[in-house]
Write a protein that holds these residues in place. Structure first.
Motif, short mmCIF file in Angstrom:
data_model
loop_
_atom_site.label_atom_id
_atom_site.label_comp_id
_atom_site.label_asym_id
_atom_site.label_seq_id
_atom_site.Cartn_x
_atom_site.Cartn_y
_atom_site.Cartn_z
N ALA A 69 35.60 -4.19 65.87
CA ALA A 69 35.61 -5.64 65.66
C ALA A 69 37.02 -6.21 65.60
CB ALA A 69 34.86 -5.97 64.37
N VAL A 70 37.92 -5.53 64.90
CA VAL A 70 39.28 -6.04 64.77
C VAL A 70 39.99 -6.01 66.12
CG1 VAL A 70 41.55 -5.58 63.77
CG2 VAL A 70 39.52 -5.51 62.32
N ALA A 71 39.82 -4.93 66.86
CA ALA A 71 40.43 -4.85 68.19
C ALA A 71 39.89 -5.94 69.11
CB ALA A 71 40.18 -3.47 68.80
N GLU A 88 25.77 -1.31 54.01
CA GLU A 88 26.68 -0.19 53.82
C GLU A 88 27.96 -0.34 54.62
OE1 GLU A 88 23.48 0.01 54.51
OE2 GLU A 88 22.69 0.80 52.61
N ALA A 89 27.93 -1.17 55.66
CA ALA A 89 29.12 -1.39 56.48
C ALA A 89 29.92 -2.62 56.06
CB ALA A 89 28.72 -1.51 57.96
N HIS A 90 29.40 -3.41 55.13
CA HIS A 90 30.09 -4.64 54.75
C HIS A 90 31.48 -4.36 54.22
CE1 HIS A 90 26.25 -7.31 54.25
NE2 HIS A 90 26.37 -6.80 55.46
N HIS A 91 31.64 -3.36 53.37
CA HIS A 91 32.95 -3.09 52.77
C HIS A 91 33.98 -2.67 53.80
CE1 HIS A 91 36.06 -0.71 50.69
NE2 HIS A 91 35.94 -1.63 49.74
N PRO A 92 33.74 -1.63 54.61
CA PRO A 92 34.78 -1.23 55.55
C PRO A 92 35.09 -2.29 56.61
CG PRO A 92 32.76 0.03 55.93
CD PRO A 92 32.59 -0.68 54.62
N VAL A 93 34.06 -2.97 57.11
CA VAL A 93 34.28 -3.97 58.17
C VAL A 93 35.05 -5.16 57.61
CG1 VAL A 93 33.13 -5.62 59.69
CG2 VAL A 93 32.33 -3.26 59.58
N THR A 94 34.66 -5.65 56.45
CA THR A 94 35.32 -6.82 55.86
C THR A 94 36.74 -6.48 55.42
OG1 THR A 94 33.24 -7.81 55.16
CG2 THR A 94 35.22 -8.52 53.99
N ALA A 96 38.78 -4.22 56.68
CA ALA A 96 39.61 -4.11 57.88
C ALA A 96 39.97 -5.49 58.41
CB ALA A 96 38.89 -3.30 58.94
N ALA A 97 39.01 -6.41 58.39
CA ALA A 97 39.27 -7.76 58.90
C ALA A 97 40.28 -8.48 58.02
CB ALA A 97 37.96 -8.55 58.96
N LEU A 98 40.10 -8.43 56.70
CA LEU A 98 41.02 -9.13 55.80
C LEU A 98 42.44 -8.64 55.97
CD1 LEU A 98 38.84 -9.23 52.53
CD2 LEU A 98 39.25 -11.11 54.14
N PHE A 99 42.62 -7.33 56.08
CA PHE A 99 43.96 -6.78 56.24
C PHE A 99 44.52 -6.99 57.65
CE2 PHE A 99 43.21 -4.85 52.17
CZ PHE A 99 44.49 -4.76 51.61
N ALA A 100 43.66 -7.39 58.58
CA ALA A 100 44.12 -7.76 59.92
C ALA A 100 44.42 -9.25 60.02
CB ALA A 100 43.08 -7.37 60.96
N ALA A 123 40.64 -7.20 47.52
CA ALA A 123 41.26 -7.22 48.85
C ALA A 123 41.52 -8.66 49.30
CB ALA A 123 40.36 -6.51 49.85
N ALA A 124 40.62 -9.58 48.96
CA ALA A 124 40.84 -10.99 49.30
C ALA A 124 42.05 -11.53 48.55
CB ALA A 124 39.60 -11.81 48.97
N GLU A 125 42.21 -11.14 47.28
CA GLU A 125 43.38 -11.56 46.52
C GLU A 125 44.67 -11.04 47.15
OE1 GLU A 125 43.08 -10.41 42.44
OE2 GLU A 125 41.08 -11.29 42.18
#
Length: 382
Positions: A69-71, A88-94, A96-100, A123-125
């Motif tokens: 998704a990020v790529a 179960e995928a919400h944490h890793p996907v979100t 990765a997006a926030l840090f991108a 992570a949002a903070e």
């Protein structure tokens, strides 16, 4: 929490990528396509053929698709992400997006459990990016009108929701230990918080499975929450109750010192209070289209939206507290759930900066309600 804004307008719609091409992903695809505020740049899914079929079905055969998704967002110039993956995928996907550098609008729940949701709040903070959860009932105009009625009732004694339906989903829901509580009740729990402007203190739940149930786990549950201020919220529901189904929104009654408000979930609510006249208006949007509209507006203005992750986690904490009570047979304190989830988040966190943010919280409840945060909001990485 303050967050980075993303300029957009009628001549420059917000460019978004959708992650998840299943049934709900296709609903979001149609919603984004219909919105004048957004432009879809791509669809990501681990099953790239599924993503391709979703794009083709929407009449977008040239839309870019991919598995990362990020790529895909970088490739297509997306400015934000809509996360419609499985919980179960919400944490890793979100994360990765926030840090991108991508703000995220995610389907409920924020994560598969409170611990992972607390990690996402931290992570949002750290990143200074917006993460908003699409708790779609929040955008129901009838619920908003009910909330305005509740404000006319003075002190509130009891709020109750009845939810009775007979649904044969097949698949994972019929194998869950607590299908009603985990998969559905969060909508009502979140709506109760919205109506009252109050947070949960304790939960007492009894769950069970009727002998005719086709679910492996408990399809029925009754929960009593004490909310701060002393109001009780009572949820009574079933996934396997044949006949006389309630609305998908449930049937609501709010009892206060000045009268009662009721809502059948499908039509305008009714106010029965002496001396009270006039019909509240409510917002001009609803459902996931409303969530998208609010998300875009928040990114344009910097105004924190309803459903921002810190504000939303308490709804998931209500679910976890109810499940814990159902298993223990005891009244459970929500702060105990939050404290243990916070400790688990610290143990599991792999990003040092997120762990530092979590460690800086005086308590999870204080961090979620804005009383104490470890970093100045909005000063995260860019």
């Amino acid at each position: 929490m303050r967050f980075r804004t993303v300029p957009s307008g009628a001549a420059d719609p917000l460019r978004v990528v959708i992650v998840g091409a299943g049934g709900m992903g296709r609903a979001w695809l149609a919603t984004v396509a219909d919105s004048p505020d957004t432009t879809l740049t791509g669809i990501a899914d681990l099953d790239v053929a599924l993503a391709r079929r979703a794009a083709d079905a929407a009449g977008l055969p040239d839309l870019p698709v991919g598995t990362d998704a990020v790529a895909l967002a970088r490739q297509t110039g997306a400015q934000a992400m809509i996360n419609v993956t499985v919980p179960e995928a919400h944490h890793p996907v979100t994360t990765a997006a926030l840090f991108a550098g991508l703000p995220v609008l995610g389907e409920k729940p924020a994560a598969e459990n409170v611990s992972r949701a607390l990690s996402l709040a931290a992570a949002a903070e750290v990143t200074g990016e917006l993460f908003m959860v699409s708790q779609s009932r929040r955008w129901n105009p009838q619920l908003a009108r009910l909330r305005e009625m509740v404000a006319r009732l003075g002190r509130i004694g009891t709020v109750s929701t009845s939810f009775f339906r007979s649904e044969r989903f097949g698949g994972f829901r019929e194998r869950m230990a607590y299908p009603l509580l985990v998969d559905m009740a969060i909508h009502a729990f979140d709506s109760a918080r919205f109506l009252l402007g109050a947070e949960p203190v304790t939960a007492y739940c009894q769950s069970y499975n009727p002998p005719w149930s086709w679910y492996a786990g408990d399809a029925n549950a009754t929960v009593v929450f004490e909310m701060d201020g002393g109001t009780r919220y009572v949820y009574d529901g079933s996934w396997c109750s044949p006949g006389a189904p309630t609305s998908w929104n449930g049937a609501w009654r709010v009892s206060g010192e000045m009268g009662t408000a009721s809502w059948d979930g499908d039509h305008d609510p009714i106010l029965d209070a002496e001396g009270q006249t006039g019909q509240p208006t409510g917002p001009p949007y609803s459902g996931i289209a409303g969530a998208l509209q609010v998300f875009v507006r928040a990114l344009r203005t910097g105004e924190p939206p309803s459903g921002e992750v810190h504000e939303n986690v308490m709804s998931l904490a209500m679910v976890e507290s109810a499940v814990r009570s159902a298993a223990s047979g005891r009244l459970e304190r929500v702060d105990d759930v939050l404290r243990q989830a916070h400790a688990q988040a610290l143990r599991d966190e792999t990003r040092a900066e997120v762990r530092d943010a979590l460690a800086g919280w005086s308590s999870a409840r204080d961090a979620l309600t804005g009383v104490s945060r470890s970093r100045s909001a909005g000063t995260g990485r860019r």
